[in-house]
Write a protein that holds these residues in place. Sequence first.
Motif, PDB file in Angstrom:
ATOM      1  N   ILE A  22       0.832  -1.205   0.000  1.00 45.40           N
ATOM      2  CA  ILE A  22       0.000   0.000   0.000  1.00 45.40           C
ATOM      3  C   ILE A  22       0.866   1.254   0.000  1.00 45.40           C
ATOM      4  O   ILE A  22       0.620   2.223  -0.736  1.00 45.40           O
ATOM      5  N   LEU A  23       1.917   1.257   0.822  1.00 47.03           N
ATOM      6  CA  LEU A  23       2.808   2.422   0.865  1.00 47.03           C
ATOM      7  C   LEU A  23       3.543   2.602  -0.462  1.00 47.03           C
ATOM      8  O   LEU A  23       3.788   3.739  -0.900  1.00 47.03           O
ATOM      9  N   ARG A  83       0.628   8.485  11.949  1.00 42.45           N
ATOM     10  CA  ARG A  83       1.283   8.663  10.659  1.00 42.45           C
ATOM     11  C   ARG A  83       0.388   8.282   9.487  1.00 42.45           C
ATOM     12  O   ARG A  83       0.494   8.856   8.405  1.00 42.45           O
ATOM     13  N   THR A  84      -0.508   7.316   9.693  1.00 47.35           N
ATOM     14  CA  THR A  84      -1.384   6.913   8.586  1.00 47.35           C
ATOM     15  C   THR A  84      -2.352   8.028   8.209  1.00 47.35           C
ATOM     16  O   THR A  84      -2.674   8.205   7.033  1.00 47.35           O
ATOM     17  N   TRP A  85      -2.831   8.789   9.204  1.00 46.82           N
ATOM     18  CA  TRP A  85      -3.690   9.935   8.905  1.00 46.82           C
ATOM     19  C   TRP A  85      -2.922  10.988   8.115  1.00 46.82           C
ATOM     20  O   TRP A  85      -3.438  11.577   7.159  1.00 46.82           O
ATOM     21  N   ALA A  92      -4.363  12.898  -0.528  1.00 46.64           N
ATOM     22  CA  ALA A  92      -5.560  13.561  -1.054  1.00 46.64           C
ATOM     23  C   ALA A  92      -5.231  14.966  -1.550  1.00 46.64           C
ATOM     24  O   ALA A  92      -5.723  15.401  -2.608  1.00 46.64           O
ATOM     25  N   VAL A  93      -4.397  15.681  -0.808  1.00 49.29           N
ATOM     26  CA  VAL A  93      -4.061  17.062  -1.187  1.00 49.29           C
ATOM     27  C   VAL A  93      -3.263  17.095  -2.487  1.00 49.29           C
ATOM     28  O   VAL A  93      -3.589  17.843  -3.413  1.00 49.29           O
ATOM     29  N   TRP A  94      -2.182  16.275  -2.573  1.00 49.21           N
ATOM     30  CA  TRP A  94      -1.365  16.375  -3.789  1.00 49.21           C
ATOM     31  C   TRP A  94      -2.111  15.844  -5.009  1.00 49.21           C
ATOM     32  O   TRP A  94      -1.941  16.367  -6.115  1.00 49.21           O
ATOM     33  N   LEU A 186      -7.332   6.272  -3.949  1.00 47.87           N
ATOM     34  CA  LEU A 186      -6.515   5.396  -3.111  1.00 47.87           C
ATOM     35  C   LEU A 186      -6.533   5.813  -1.642  1.00 47.87           C
ATOM     36  O   LEU A 186      -6.330   4.976  -0.761  1.00 47.87           O
ATOM     37  N   ALA A 187      -6.769   7.099  -1.374  1.00 48.09           N
ATOM     38  CA  ALA A 187      -6.658   7.619  -0.010  1.00 48.09           C
ATOM     39  C   ALA A 187      -7.529   6.880   1.006  1.00 48.09           C
ATOM     40  O   ALA A 187      -7.041   6.504   2.088  1.00 48.09           O
ATOM     41  N   PRO A 188      -8.824   6.613   0.741  1.00 46.52           N
ATOM     42  CA  PRO A 188      -9.626   5.901   1.752  1.00 46.52           C
ATOM     43  C   PRO A 188      -9.118   4.496   2.037  1.00 46.52           C
ATOM     44  O   PRO A 188      -9.173   4.036   3.191  1.00 46.52           O
TER      45      PRO A 188
END
Length: 426
Positions: A22-23, A83-85, A92-94, A186-188
Amino acid sequence: MTSAATDNQTTGTAYRTYVLIILILVYIFNFIDRQILGILAPSIKAELNLTDTDLGWLGGPAFALFYTAMGVPIAMLADRFNRTWIITISLAVWSGFTALCGTATNFWQLFLFRLGVGVGEAGGVAPSYSLIADYFPPKERSRALAAYSFGVPIGMALGILFGGLIANEIGWRWAFIICGLAGLALAPLLKMTVREPVRGGLDAVQAKPNAPSLKVVLATLSNKPSFWLLAFGASFSSIMGYGLAFWLPSFFERSHGMSLVDRSLFFSGIVFIGGLIGIWLGGTLGDRLGGQNKANYARVPATAFLISVPFFFGAVNISDPIFMFVLFVVPQALALMWLGPTLSAVQHLVAPSMRATSSAIFLFINNLIGIGFGTLFLGWLSDVLRAEYGQESLRYSILYCLGFYILAAILFFLASRRLTRDWHRE
């Protein structure tokens, strides 16, 4: 520290592998959104009537300004909070700002949107390094960080490939929009499935409950010359790494007459094959040779940088596409061998409670110089050399700048002499 972690990072190899995957996916989108501008640069240049220097500003300082400025404070939050948050919000921002790049109608709009991409990406990498260090034991960290770094060539290759193919079919604007929206999706998944591990849970001594201040981290690093030599060595290599990633598509168009689709396929293949081989080889050698002598964490990259220079020189000067492809793949691999061993060494120079912040300081130096200076300098030098070399000015700009790899090798060799002494001991 707020955490939704279990008390045991060793809940299973399968889950650790899942987290790493995932990372890596997040890092892939990091580099898709960071590097897609390079393959789209000729189309953007033509539509918005820009110079090479203008493109250099968009590919370098526009991204690097807030990316470097925000990296350290966000990493300090990552040493204290979930850190996951932080990674989820950053993704989401980028991704959102990448999509907005597709709506730009002039240089300044695109410049501001690229600033936004940099703000978001500032919170992606250093917290991920820290998470990986808490999911994998010390003997596996170099390989785990090398595997994470696969996101670099995969993301670059996909950004080049899909960016070029989408732009060829429906325009460069849609390339930004589609890639940005895919990252948002992917963020959620990241937030819902990746748990926050215990800090330092796999180290000999557990991390202290309160993360130290920036002043304390800087004071600790000030007594470790190897950290600064690695950081500046990596930054000199990144001048060329980011510079070549941005400008080689334009070089293939100007000096070899490749179409958008051809150069997308050609360059994505170089980045993907060379990058995967080099990063994994570097991580493997880092774990094996570094276990024998910690100096090898720096010697492996230094040697690779030196060997890469003649291969890059030959690749830039050859005309046969098959030989050119092979000659580019080899130095592309060599130039990325530094990631696994160097990032592992940085994690081991400080206590677990300092890892995210020290990583962010390392990235601040590397990216401020590498991204902020490299892309702009190669573009500026190309404009300066145009009077003498005309259409081939970009070729000579690349050749003149290969000396940065030699400077990087020198600094890494110097760092190798101090690593054992500077290694963190519980």
